[in-house]
Motif scaffolding. Structure first.
Motif, PDB file in Angstrom:
ATOM      1  N   VAL A   1       0.861  -1.178   0.000  1.00  0.00           N
ATOM      2  CA  VAL A   1       0.000   0.000   0.000  1.00  0.00           C
ATOM      3  C   VAL A   1       0.897   1.227   0.000  1.00  0.00           C
ATOM      4  O   VAL A   1       1.798   1.346   0.846  1.00  0.00           O
ATOM      5  N   ARG A   2       0.662   2.116  -0.951  1.00  0.00           N
ATOM      6  CA  ARG A   2       1.502   3.317  -1.073  1.00  0.00           C
ATOM      7  C   ARG A   2       0.729   4.532  -0.574  1.00  0.00           C
ATOM      8  O   ARG A   2      -0.508   4.514  -0.471  1.00  0.00           O
ATOM      9  N   SER A   3       1.443   5.589  -0.275  1.00  0.00           N
ATOM     10  CA  SER A   3       0.770   6.792   0.230  1.00  0.00           C
ATOM     11  C   SER A   3      -0.055   7.473  -0.864  1.00  0.00           C
ATOM     12  O   SER A   3      -0.897   8.319  -0.586  1.00  0.00           O
ATOM     13  N   SER A   4       0.139   7.050  -2.111  1.00  0.00           N
ATOM     14  CA  SER A   4      -0.708   7.546  -3.197  1.00  0.00           C
ATOM     15  C   SER A   4      -2.107   6.950  -3.098  1.00  0.00           C
ATOM     16  O   SER A   4      -3.006   7.363  -3.825  1.00  0.00           O
ATOM     17  N   GLY A   5      -2.276   5.951  -2.234  1.00  0.00           N
ATOM     18  CA  GLY A   5      -3.564   5.283  -2.093  1.00  0.00           C
ATOM     19  C   GLY A   5      -3.640   4.005  -2.904  1.00  0.00           C
ATOM     20  O   GLY A   5      -4.575   3.231  -2.759  1.00  0.00           O
TER      21      GLY A   5
ATOM     22  N   LEU B   1      10.777   0.829   3.402  1.00  0.00           N
ATOM     23  CA  LEU B   1      10.687   2.215   2.942  1.00  0.00           C
ATOM     24  C   LEU B   1       9.841   2.399   1.686  1.00  0.00           C
ATOM     25  O   LEU B   1       9.530   3.524   1.300  1.00  0.00           O
ATOM     26  N   THR B   2       9.453   1.294   1.054  1.00  0.00           N
ATOM     27  CA  THR B   2       8.794   1.418  -0.249  1.00  0.00           C
ATOM     28  C   THR B   2       7.272   1.448  -0.154  1.00  0.00           C
ATOM     29  O   THR B   2       6.591   1.563  -1.170  1.00  0.00           O
ATOM     30  N   GLY B   3       6.750   1.328   1.055  1.00  0.00           N
ATOM     31  CA  GLY B   3       5.297   1.279   1.235  1.00  0.00           C
ATOM     32  C   GLY B   3       4.969   0.294   2.331  1.00  0.00           C
ATOM     33  O   GLY B   3       5.874  -0.309   2.924  1.00  0.00           O
ATOM     34  N   LEU B   4       3.678   0.150   2.599  1.00  0.00           N
ATOM     35  CA  LEU B   4       3.258  -0.748   3.671  1.00  0.00           C
ATOM     36  C   LEU B   4       2.861  -2.098   3.080  1.00  0.00           C
ATOM     37  O   LEU B   4       1.913  -2.196   2.307  1.00  0.00           O
ATOM     38  N   ILE B   5       3.600  -3.131   3.448  1.00  0.00           N
ATOM     39  CA  ILE B   5       3.249  -4.487   3.020  1.00  0.00           C
ATOM     40  C   ILE B   5       2.062  -4.935   3.868  1.00  0.00           C
ATOM     41  O   ILE B   5       2.108  -4.843   5.092  1.00  0.00           O
ATOM     42  N   THR B   6       0.979  -5.381   3.244  1.00  0.00           N
ATOM     43  CA  THR B   6      -0.176  -5.848   4.023  1.00  0.00           C
ATOM     44  C   THR B   6      -0.232  -7.374   4.082  1.00  0.00           C
ATOM     45  O   THR B   6      -0.675  -7.936   5.050  1.00  0.00           O
ATOM     46  N   TRP B   7       0.204  -8.028   2.990  1.00  0.00           N
ATOM     47  CA  TRP B   7       0.301  -9.488   3.039  1.00  0.00           C
ATOM     48  C   TRP B   7       1.431  -9.955   2.134  1.00  0.00           C
ATOM     49  O   TRP B   7       1.870  -9.236   1.236  1.00  0.00           O
ATOM     50  N   VAL B   8       1.882 -11.167   2.421  1.00  0.00           N
ATOM     51  CA  VAL B   8       2.978 -11.759   1.667  1.00  0.00           C
ATOM     52  C   VAL B   8       2.581 -13.178   1.287  1.00  0.00           C
ATOM     53  O   VAL B   8       1.958 -13.884   2.076  1.00  0.00           O
ATOM     54  N   GLU B   9       2.914 -13.564   0.067  1.00  0.00           N
ATOM     55  CA  GLU B   9       2.721 -14.959  -0.351  1.00  0.00           C
ATOM     56  C   GLU B   9       4.089 -15.569  -0.610  1.00  0.00           C
ATOM     57  O   GLU B   9       4.917 -14.978  -1.311  1.00  0.00           O
ATOM     58  N   PHE B  10       4.345 -16.713  -0.007  1.00  0.00           N
ATOM     59  CA  PHE B  10       5.669 -17.332  -0.151  1.00  0.00           C
ATOM     60  C   PHE B  10       5.541 -18.850  -0.013  1.00  0.00           C
ATOM     61  O   PHE B  10       4.528 -19.364   0.445  1.00  0.00           O
ATOM     62  N   LYS B  11       6.597 -19.530  -0.437  1.00  0.00           N
ATOM     63  CA  LYS B  11       6.559 -20.991  -0.486  1.00  0.00           C
ATOM     64  C   LYS B  11       7.060 -21.606   0.811  1.00  0.00           C
ATOM     65  O   LYS B  11       8.122 -21.255   1.303  1.00  0.00           O
ATOM     66  N   LEU B  12       6.276 -22.522   1.349  1.00  0.00           N
ATOM     67  CA  LEU B  12       6.775 -23.370   2.424  1.00  0.00           C
ATOM     68  C   LEU B  12       7.350 -24.621   1.768  1.00  0.00           C
ATOM     69  O   LEU B  12       7.029 -24.930   0.619  1.00  0.00           O
ATOM     70  N   LYS B  13       8.199 -25.326   2.498  1.00  0.00           N
ATOM     71  CA  LYS B  13       8.686 -26.584   1.920  1.00  0.00           C
ATOM     72  C   LYS B  13       8.242 -27.739   2.802  1.00  0.00           C
ATOM     73  O   LYS B  13       8.048 -27.566   4.012  1.00  0.00           O
ATOM     74  N   SER B  14       8.084 -28.890   2.197  1.00  0.00           N
ATOM     75  CA  SER B  14       7.605 -30.013   3.001  1.00  0.00           C
ATOM     76  C   SER B  14       8.732 -30.491   3.901  1.00  0.00           C
ATOM     77  O   SER B  14       9.907 -30.398   3.551  1.00  0.00           O
ATOM     78  N   CYS B  15       8.361 -30.949   5.090  1.00  0.00           N
ATOM     79  CA  CYS B  15       9.383 -31.464   6.012  1.00  0.00           C
ATOM     80  C   CYS B  15       8.872 -32.771   6.612  1.00  0.00           C
ATOM     81  O   CYS B  15       7.681 -32.930   6.864  1.00  0.00           O
ATOM     82  N   PRO B  16       9.796 -33.714   6.817  1.00  0.00           N
ATOM     83  CA  PRO B  16       9.374 -35.038   7.269  1.00  0.00           C
ATOM     84  C   PRO B  16       9.060 -35.112   8.760  1.00  0.00           C
ATOM     85  O   PRO B  16       8.399 -36.036   9.204  1.00  0.00           O
TER      86      PRO B  16
ATOM     87  N   GLU C   1      16.393   4.666  -4.204  1.00  0.00           N
ATOM     88  CA  GLU C   1      15.672   5.857  -3.735  1.00  0.00           C
ATOM     89  C   GLU C   1      14.447   6.182  -4.585  1.00  0.00           C
ATOM     90  O   GLU C   1      13.469   6.739  -4.084  1.00  0.00           O
ATOM     91  N   ASN C   2      14.508   5.839  -5.870  1.00  0.00           N
ATOM     92  CA  ASN C   2      13.361   6.105  -6.748  1.00  0.00           C
ATOM     93  C   ASN C   2      12.111   5.356  -6.322  1.00  0.00           C
ATOM     94  O   ASN C   2      10.998   5.724  -6.712  1.00  0.00           O
ATOM     95  N   TYR C   3      12.289   4.286  -5.566  1.00  0.00           N
ATOM     96  CA  TYR C   3      11.134   3.456  -5.206  1.00  0.00           C
ATOM     97  C   TYR C   3      10.659   3.715  -3.779  1.00  0.00           C
ATOM     98  O   TYR C   3       9.676   3.128  -3.337  1.00  0.00           O
ATOM     99  N   ILE C   4      11.372   4.555  -3.035  1.00  0.00           N
ATOM    100  CA  ILE C   4      10.931   4.885  -1.678  1.00  0.00           C
ATOM    101  C   ILE C   4       9.624   5.657  -1.767  1.00  0.00           C
ATOM    102  O   ILE C   4       9.480   6.556  -2.599  1.00  0.00           O
ATOM    103  N   ASP C   5       8.677   5.276  -0.907  1.00  0.00           N
ATOM    104  CA  ASP C   5       7.419   6.015  -0.863  1.00  0.00           C
ATOM    105  C   ASP C   5       7.701   7.377  -0.220  1.00  0.00           C
ATOM    106  O   ASP C   5       8.335   7.433   0.830  1.00  0.00           O
ATOM    107  N   PRO C   6       7.220   8.461  -0.829  1.00  0.00           N
ATOM    108  CA  PRO C   6       7.548   9.790  -0.293  1.00  0.00           C
ATOM    109  C   PRO C   6       7.084  10.023   1.150  1.00  0.00           C
ATOM    110  O   PRO C   6       7.630  10.890   1.833  1.00  0.00           O
ATOM    111  N   ALA C   7       6.111   9.233   1.627  1.00  0.00           N
ATOM    112  CA  ALA C   7       5.653   9.422   3.016  1.00  0.00           C
ATOM    113  C   ALA C   7       6.469   8.616   4.011  1.00  0.00           C
ATOM    114  O   ALA C   7       6.268   8.726   5.209  1.00  0.00           O
ATOM    115  N   PHE C   8       7.403   7.782   3.509  1.00  0.00           N
ATOM    116  CA  PHE C   8       8.123   6.861   4.380  1.00  0.00           C
ATOM    117  C   PHE C   8       9.554   7.321   4.646  1.00  0.00           C
ATOM    118  O   PHE C   8      10.194   7.928   3.794  1.00  0.00           O
ATOM    119  N   SER C   9      10.035   6.998   5.830  1.00  0.00           N
ATOM    120  CA  SER C   9      11.436   7.241   6.146  1.00  0.00           C
ATOM    121  C   SER C   9      11.781   6.438   7.391  1.00  0.00           C
ATOM    122  O   SER C   9      10.900   5.909   8.063  1.00  0.00           O
TER     123      SER C   9
END
Lengths: 449, 245
Positions: A140-144, A167-182, A420-428
Motif C-alpha cells: 500500500v503506497r501513500s498515493s492510495g 521504505l517502499t510502502g506498507l506491506i499488508t500481506w505476503v505470499e511465499f513458499k513453504l517446503k515439506s518437512c518429514p 531511492e526512486n522506489y521509496i514512498d515519499p511518506a516513508f522514512s
C-alpha cells in the motif's frame, strides 16, 4: 503507546517515535498520506539497530495483522498478513508437514520484516534468502494505490521492497513458499574446529551433504587457536531413518530484568565452557527445530542481559578471494581488543541470487559478532573493523546496523540511488536518514576493493 | 458437525473461540457488522481448517432483524446447536455519564441487543430441548464502580438476565453459559495502560470454548477473577462508596 515496546533489539540507539498507529485489519489501512510526519512500518522490533526506528516520526504497528489468508496444499504456497510471525507459522504448519523455506536465528519476526530485511539462515548455501521464496505481496503506497507486486507485476517495486527496509510502502500481506518437512526434528552433527583454516576445510565438505550449516566461534581465543569453534550442520530428520524423540513441551523463559550481565569476564568464561562442553570432536544428535534454529529464543528478551545501554551486532560479508585472511584479521582485532563477543557466528553464503535490490547476502563469508554497547570506545573499535571489511570488498548488514557511516553505506550499496526512486515519499526511517544525510558522490570505478 | 452461530465474531476473543470450533470441524455462522473483517476471519480459518463457514453482516442495534438472523442461520446451516454472543463496546465512562443519549446507546449495544438475541436463541432451543447459549458478560457487571458503571450496569443486566434464563431452562436440556472475563488485551482495551491482570484473547477464547463444551453456568476468565470479585463483592457498601475503584 508504551515506548519500551518500540525499541529495536539492540536497544541502541534509543529513538522515540512521535506517535504509533496500530492497524488491525488489512482492508482498513489508513490514508498513508495523511500522517503529520514520516511513517515507517514496525512489527516485532527484532532489527538490531535503527532500520526499524523512526525518531520523531510515526510507526505503523502491524503486529495485529496476524491472519492467514490462504494455503495451497499442492504447492505449499502460504499467503498471510504482514505481522504474522514465523513462530505462528511453524506452530501451525510443522505438525502438518511443512517448514519455512528460509528462517533466520529468531522465529519472533514478522513475514513483512523478513521481506523488508531479506533475511537469511543456515541454508543460504542452497536456498538463498527469504526473498527468493516470495512469490507475491501487496504494497500500500501513500498515493492510495494497493499494488500486487511479483516477478510479473510491478516488478521494480517487487525487487526494491525485498530488502527495502520498509521504505517502499506498507506491506499488508505476503505470499511465499513453504517446503515439506518429514518431521519437527533435525539430524545434527557438531564438529569442533581449532582454527579458521579448519573451519573452511570442514565447511567445504559439509555444505555438499548438509542443508543447514552454521558455526559458533570462540572469539576470545588467539594464536594457533584463533577462530576455534564448533561447526553445526544438519538435515531434516525423517522418521524412517531415525528414532525421533517425543515433542518437547516448550516453556519460554523471560530474562527478568535489565542487567549488564554480559561483560568480558562472563564472556570469556562462557566461550571457554561452551567450547569445552563438547568432549568428542564430532557429536551427533536428533534435535527439535527450536534448539536447532532458535537456541536464543528460549529466553525471551535475552537482549536485556546487556543492560540498559544495549548492544551492537556487527555482521559483515566478505567475498571469496581473500576471505580467510579477512576473517582472521577481524578475529585478531576482536580477541586482542578485550571487547569480547558473547556470541559469534560464522557461515558461508551461496551464490543463489535474491530478487532484492538492496539485499545484504552475496557469495562469501559472513560473520556476526555481538558487542556490549560501551560508548565511544566500542564505536571507535567497530570503525577499525569497518576498514578491514572495506578493504576486503565486503559490506555490512543494515538490519543489524546502528552506526555505519553514510560514506560506507553508500560505498557498500551503490545501488542506493536507484533504490531511492522506489521509496514512498511518506516513508522514512532513522537508519535511512542517517546513511543518506551526506550526499556523498562515490565513484565506484575509482574504489579499490 | 455441530452448527454454531457467533455474534460479534470478529471481536478478538470470539475469533479465538471460532478457531477452536473450526479445528473440531464444526460448521460456523459468523455474524458481525463489518463484512471486510468477517471475510478476513473466514479466510484465516479456512486457510487453517477444513470446515464450513458462513458469514453474515448485521448491526446488533437492528433489533427488528434479530429474528430474521436466526431464521437465516437455521436455514443456512440446517439447524443450530449453540450460540455465542460476543459483541460489545467499552464506553468512555466520564464522557458517557454526561449524556443520557450515549448511556442509552451503550445499554442498547451491551445489554438490550444481547438480551434480545439470547431470548430468540432460548425460544429456539427450548423447542429442540437441547442447545447452548453462551454470552460474554464481564466481571464489571458484578459490582458498580465509579470508573466503569455504565458498562458495568449493562453487563450486570446481562448477567442477571442469564441467571433467570438458566433457571427457566434448567430442565429443558439447554445450557446457559455466562462468561465473565476480566481485563483482556484486545483492540477494545488498546488505549488502556496494561498491568499483569490483563489476559490474552487466546486464553479467554479457549476458556469460552471449554465452558461451552461443558455447559458450565458461570465461567470467570481467567479463573482468579472469581476470587477477586468475591472479595470485591464482600466489601460493605458504606466503605465501598468511598473507595476509588
Amino acid at each position: 503507546m508504551i515506548i519500551g515496546d518500540y525499541e529495536s533489539w539492540g536497544r541502541f540507539p534509543k529513538y522515540k517515535p512521535f506517535d504509533v498507529f496500530s492497524v488491525y485489519w488489512r482492508n482498513e489501512i489508513p490514508d498513508l498520506s495523511k500522517f503529520p510526519k514520516k511513517i515507517l512500518p514496525f512489527a516485532w522490533g527484532k532489527s538490531y539497530g535503527d532500520t526499524c526506528l523512526n525518531e520523531d516520526g510515526i510507526l505503523i504497528d502491524t503486529k495485529n495483522l496476524s491472519k492467514f489468508i490462504s494455503f495451497d496444499e499442492e504447492t505449499g504456497l502460504l499467503r498471510c498478513e504482514a505481522g504474522v510471525t514465523l513462530a505462528s507459522i511453524l506452530d501451525f504448519f510443522v505438525p502438518r508437514g511443512w517448514f519455512l523455506s528460509v528462517t533466520p536465528g529468531t522465529k519472533f519476526i514478522s513475514v513483512a520484516g523478513a521481506v523488508a530485511n531479506d533475511v537469511h539462515g543456515k541454508n543460504h548455501h542452497n536456498s538463498g534468502t527469504f526473498g527468493c521464496h516470495v512469490t507475491k505481496f501487496e504494497l500500500v503506497r501513500s498515493s492510495g494505490e494497493r499494488l500486487i507486486c511479483s516477478s510479473e507485476e510491478n516488478t521494480e517495486l517487487f525487487k526494491a521492497t525485498i530488502g527495502g527496509l520498509g521504505l517502499t510502502g506498507l506491506i499488508t500481506w505476503v505470499e511465499f513458499k513453504l517446503k515439506s518437512c518429514p518431521s519437527a526434528f533435525f539430524a545434527m552433527e557438531s564438529e569442533k574446529f581449532y582454527n579458521v583454516d579448519e573451519f573452511f576445510e570442514i565447511n567445504t565438505k559439509s555444505e555438499k551433504k548438509f542443508d543447514y550449516t552454521v558455526s559458533w566461534v570462540d572469539c576470545t581465543s588467539s594464536g594457533s587457536r584463533l577462530g576455534r569453534g564448533i561447526y553445526n550442520r544438519g538435515n531434516h530428520a525423517h522418521p524412517d531413518d531415525y528414532e525421533l524423540p517425543k515433542l518437547p513441551k516448550q516453556k519460554l523463559k523471560s530474562f527478568p530484568f535489565d542487567a549488564a550481565f554480559i561483560n568480558s569476564a562472563t564472556v570469556n568464561l562462557f566461550n571457554m565452557l561452551y567450547f569445552n562442553k563438547q568432549i568428542n570432536r564430532i557429536e551427533k544428535n536428533i534435535i527439535h527445530y527450536d534448539p536447532f534454529f532458535y537456541p536464543l529464543d528460549a529466553v525471551l528478551h535475552w537482549n536485556k542481559a546487556y543492560g540498559k545501554n544495549g548492544f551492537l551486532q556487527y555482521q559483515f560479508v566478505v567475498p571469496y578471494g581473500n576471505e580467510k585472511e579477512s576473517v582472521k584479521e577481524i578475529l585478531k582485532q576482536v580477541s586482542g581488543s578485550g571487547m569480547s563477543s558473547f556470541l559469534t557466528v560464522l557461515k558461508t553464503f551461496g551464490d543463489m541470487k535474491s530478487p532484492g535490490m538492496l539485499s545484504f547476502p552475496r557469495p562469501g563469508v559472513t560473520m556476526a559478532i555481538d558487542f556490549r554497547m560501551g560508548g565511544e570506545k566500542t564505536l571507535k573499535f567497530l570503525e577499525r573493523l569497518d576498514s578491514i571489511v572495506r578493504e576486503s570488498g565486503g559490506v555490512l548488514y543494515p538490519a543489524k546496523d546502528a552506526r555505519m557511516s553514510a560514506e560506507d553505506f553508500q560505498r557498500f550499496y551503490p545501488q542506493w540511488t536507484e533504490f531511492e526512486n522506489y521509496i514512498d515519499p511518506a516513508f522514512s526511517s532513522s537508519f535511512w536518514r542517517r546513511v543518506t544525510k551526506n550526499e556523498l558522490t562515490v565513484n565506484n570505478s575509482q574504489l579499490t576493493f | 458437525m455441530k452448527k454454531i452461530m457467533i455474534f460479534g465474531a470478529v471481536s478478538a476473543i470470539a475469533q479465538e473461540t471460532a478457531k477452536l470450533f473450526a479445528r473440531d470441524g464444526e460448521h460456523l455462522f459468523l455474524v458481525d457488522m463489518n463484512l471486510g473483517r468477517l471475510e478476513a476471519l473466514r479466510d484465516d480459518i479456512l486457510a487453517r481448517f477444513k470446515t464450513k463457514i458462513d458469514i453474515y453482516e448485521m448491526n446488533a442495534l437492528d433489533f427488528d432483524k434479530h429474528q430474521e438472523l436466526f431464521d437465516k442461520a437455521v436455514q443456512t446451516m440446517g439447524g443450530l446447536d449453540a450460540v455465542l454472543i460476543a459483541h460489545g463496546t467499552l464506553p468512555d465512562q466520564t464522557k458517557t455519564q454526561e449524556s443520557p443519549e450515549l448511556i442509552i446507546r451503550e445499554f442498547n449495544i451491551n445489554c438490550v441487543s444481547v438480551i434480545s438475541l439470547a431470548s430468540i436463541a432460548a425460544n429456539y432451543f427450548v423447542k429442540k430441548k437441547e442447545g447452548c447459549i453462551a454470552v460474554i458478560s464481564s466481571v464489571a457487571g458484578d459490582r458498580g464502580r465509579q470508573s466503569n458503571y455504565i458498562y458495568g450496569a449493562a453487563k450486570g443486566g446481562v448477567t442477571t438476565f442469564l441467571q433467570g434464563l438458566r433457571n427457566r431452562l434448567a430442565h429443558s436440556g439447554v445450557s446457559v453459559v455466562t462468561i465473565k472475563p476480566g481485563m483482556v488485551d484486545t483492540p477494545m482495551t488498546a488505549h488502556l495502560p496494561k498491568n499483569p491482570l490483563f489476559a490474552k484473547p487466546g486464553d479467554i477464547g479457549k476458556g469460552i470454548y471449554k465452558a461451552m463444551l461443558s455447559g458450565k453456568a458461570v465461567a470467570y476468565l481467567p479463573g482468579y477473577w472469581r476470587l477477586i470479585m468475591t472479595i470485591i463483592k464482600m466489601i460493605p457498601e458504606g466503605i465501598f462508596k468511598k473507595m476509588k475503584l
